[in-house]
Design an enzyme around this catalytic site. Structure first.
Site, mmCIF file in Angstrom:
data_model
loop_
_atom_site.group_PDB
_atom_site.id
_atom_site.type_symbol
_atom_site.label_atom_id
_atom_site.label_comp_id
_atom_site.label_asym_id
_atom_site.label_seq_id
_atom_site.Cartn_x
_atom_site.Cartn_y
_atom_site.Cartn_z
ATOM 1 N N ASN A 1 6.111 8.977 -2.811
ATOM 2 C CA ASN A 1 4.680 9.110 -3.030
ATOM 3 C C ASN A 1 4.025 9.824 -1.851
ATOM 4 O O ASN A 1 4.575 9.892 -0.757
ATOM 5 C CB ASN A 1 4.056 7.726 -3.222
ATOM 6 C CG ASN A 1 2.659 7.799 -3.778
ATOM 7 O OD1 ASN A 1 2.314 8.728 -4.516
ATOM 8 N ND2 ASN A 1 1.828 6.825 -3.452
ATOM 9 N N GLU B 1 0.826 -1.212 0.000
ATOM 10 C CA GLU B 1 0.000 0.000 0.000
ATOM 11 C C GLU B 1 0.858 1.259 0.000
ATOM 12 O O GLU B 1 0.531 2.259 0.648
ATOM 13 C CB GLU B 1 -0.949 0.009 1.217
ATOM 14 C CG GLU B 1 -1.877 -1.193 1.297
ATOM 15 C CD GLU B 1 -2.792 -1.303 0.090
ATOM 16 O OE1 GLU B 1 -3.240 -0.256 -0.418
ATOM 17 O OE2 GLU B 1 -3.036 -2.446 -0.350
ATOM 18 N N ILE B 2 1.950 1.217 -0.744
ATOM 19 C CA ILE B 2 2.860 2.354 -0.853
ATOM 20 C C ILE B 2 2.475 3.252 -2.025
ATOM 21 O O ILE B 2 2.790 4.429 -2.043
ATOM 22 C CB ILE B 2 4.322 1.851 -1.025
ATOM 23 C CG1 ILE B 2 4.745 1.051 0.204
ATOM 24 C CG2 ILE B 2 5.290 2.988 -1.271
ATOM 25 C CD1 ILE B 2 4.821 1.864 1.473
ATOM 26 N N LYS C 1 2.440 -7.132 -14.397
ATOM 27 C CA LYS C 1 2.236 -7.465 -12.989
ATOM 28 C C LYS C 1 2.128 -8.982 -12.919
ATOM 29 O O LYS C 1 1.030 -9.554 -13.008
ATOM 30 C CB LYS C 1 0.963 -6.793 -12.462
ATOM 31 C CG LYS C 1 0.634 -7.105 -11.010
ATOM 32 C CD LYS C 1 1.431 -6.279 -10.033
ATOM 33 C CE LYS C 1 0.975 -6.548 -8.605
ATOM 34 N NZ LYS C 1 1.645 -5.721 -7.615
ATOM 35 N N GLU D 1 5.868 -4.660 -12.083
ATOM 36 C CA GLU D 1 5.486 -4.283 -10.717
ATOM 37 C C GLU D 1 5.462 -5.506 -9.815
ATOM 38 O O GLU D 1 4.786 -6.498 -10.093
ATOM 39 C CB GLU D 1 4.111 -3.611 -10.679
ATOM 40 C CG GLU D 1 3.808 -3.090 -9.273
ATOM 41 C CD GLU D 1 2.358 -2.693 -9.062
ATOM 42 O OE1 GLU D 1 1.933 -2.663 -7.880
ATOM 43 O OE2 GLU D 1 1.647 -2.421 -10.042
ATOM 44 N N GLY D 2 6.204 -5.414 -8.714
ATOM 45 C CA GLY D 2 6.218 -6.503 -7.752
ATOM 46 C C GLY D 2 4.996 -6.482 -6.854
ATOM 47 O O GLY D 2 4.187 -5.557 -6.885
ATOM 48 N N ALA D 3 4.861 -7.526 -6.059
ATOM 49 C CA ALA D 3 3.800 -7.610 -5.051
ATOM 50 C C ALA D 3 4.431 -7.285 -3.704
ATOM 51 O O ALA D 3 5.262 -8.054 -3.211
ATOM 52 C CB ALA D 3 3.183 -8.997 -5.041
ATOM 53 N N GLY D 4 4.076 -6.145 -3.123
ATOM 54 C CA GLY D 4 4.718 -5.737 -1.877
ATOM 55 C C GLY D 4 6.143 -5.287 -2.137
ATOM 56 O O GLY D 4 6.422 -4.614 -3.129
ATOM 57 N N PRO E 1 2.476 13.919 -5.501
ATOM 58 C CA PRO E 1 1.549 14.412 -4.478
ATOM 59 C C PRO E 1 0.373 13.476 -4.284
ATOM 60 O O PRO E 1 0.099 12.619 -5.136
ATOM 61 C CB PRO E 1 1.075 15.743 -5.081
ATOM 62 C CG PRO E 1 1.093 15.476 -6.558
ATOM 63 C CD PRO E 1 2.304 14.611 -6.791
#
Length: 238
Positions: free
Chosen positions: A175, A13-14, A38, A111-114, A204
């Site tokens: 982020n 959740e970054i 992904k 994109e990785g997971a976590g 932002p």
């Protein structure tokens, strides 16, 4: 043959999907063909039918080239989702798909997971981690971090782990960055100084995330020339 970049984060959740979408839109604006890959997706979107990241990229960011490989409904770590669903995650299959995509696109954003220290499966009596895949297939990584309290610890420990695992980190993206917050400004300065890595962007918080908002930021990002080092790595002319 295209190039691949691994998008990872200092945790879950970054905002990796938001940042990856901005990168993809910016590259498209620069005339670069780009795919978002992904490979391992867990958890469903709010509609209860679509997979969360696939839904995000297709319905919110509205990207045209998005692919996955392993889709598992439980919203848990990949290794547990695989166990619960009887799935065998095979890194070689992911690598083969990545090579096919690199044949078709200039840039593939994986994109990785976590984060990097997320297990995929057990092999030969040890855990096969996300970092193992990134290292084994020589993918340079971009680290997505939050900007507020705790960011220094999370970014520094993630970068240290990456170094011990032989993962090359190109730079960071911060982020949820608020220019008015002194801690945000200082965190960016402190982290980049400590790690001796560039900050490619400070993203932002968006009140409502839409493709239009993402596109507008991507255009401004290009104009500010904050990612010159990244464009050089990707051999992209700005």
């Amino acid at each position: 043959m295209g190039k691949a970049i691994f998008m990872t984060g200092t945790g879950t959740e970054i905002g990796k999907s938001v940042v990856t979408s901005i990168f993809a839109l910016a590259l498209e604006r620069l005339g670069v063909s780009v795919n978002v890959f992904k490979p391992v997706q867990t958890g469903l979107a709010e509609d209860g039918e679509s997979f969360a990241e696939q839904y995000w990229y297709e319905q919110i960011a509205k990207l045209t080239s998005v692919e996955g490989l392993y889709y598992m409904k439980p919203a848990v770590s990949p290794h547990l989702a695989a166990k619960l669903t009887g799935t065998s995650i095979e890194p070689e299959r992911i690598a083969e798909q990545l090579e096919r995509l690199k044949q078709r696109y200039d840039v593939v954003l994986v994109e990785g997971a976590g984060g990097l220290a997320v297990p995929w499966c057990e092999r030969g009596g040890r855990w096969y981690m996300t970092s193992d895949f990134v290292r084994d297939y020589e993918l340079p990584a971009i680290l997505v971090s939050l900007s507020g309290l705790g960011a220094i610890h999370h970014a520094v420990t993630t970068a240290a782990y990456a170094e011990t695992q032989g993962v090359r980190v190109l730079g960071l993206v911060f982020n949820q960055f608020d220019e008015r917050e002194v801690i945000h400004r200082n965190n960016v300065e402190t982290i980049t100084a400590m790690l001796k890595l560039p900050a490619f962007a400070t993203v932002p918080p968006f009140p409502v995330v839409t493709r239009e908002e993402l596109e507008a930021f991507a255009e401004q990002w290009i104009e500010r020339k904050e990612a010159e080092v990244l464009w050089e790595v990707l051999a992209v002319e700005v």
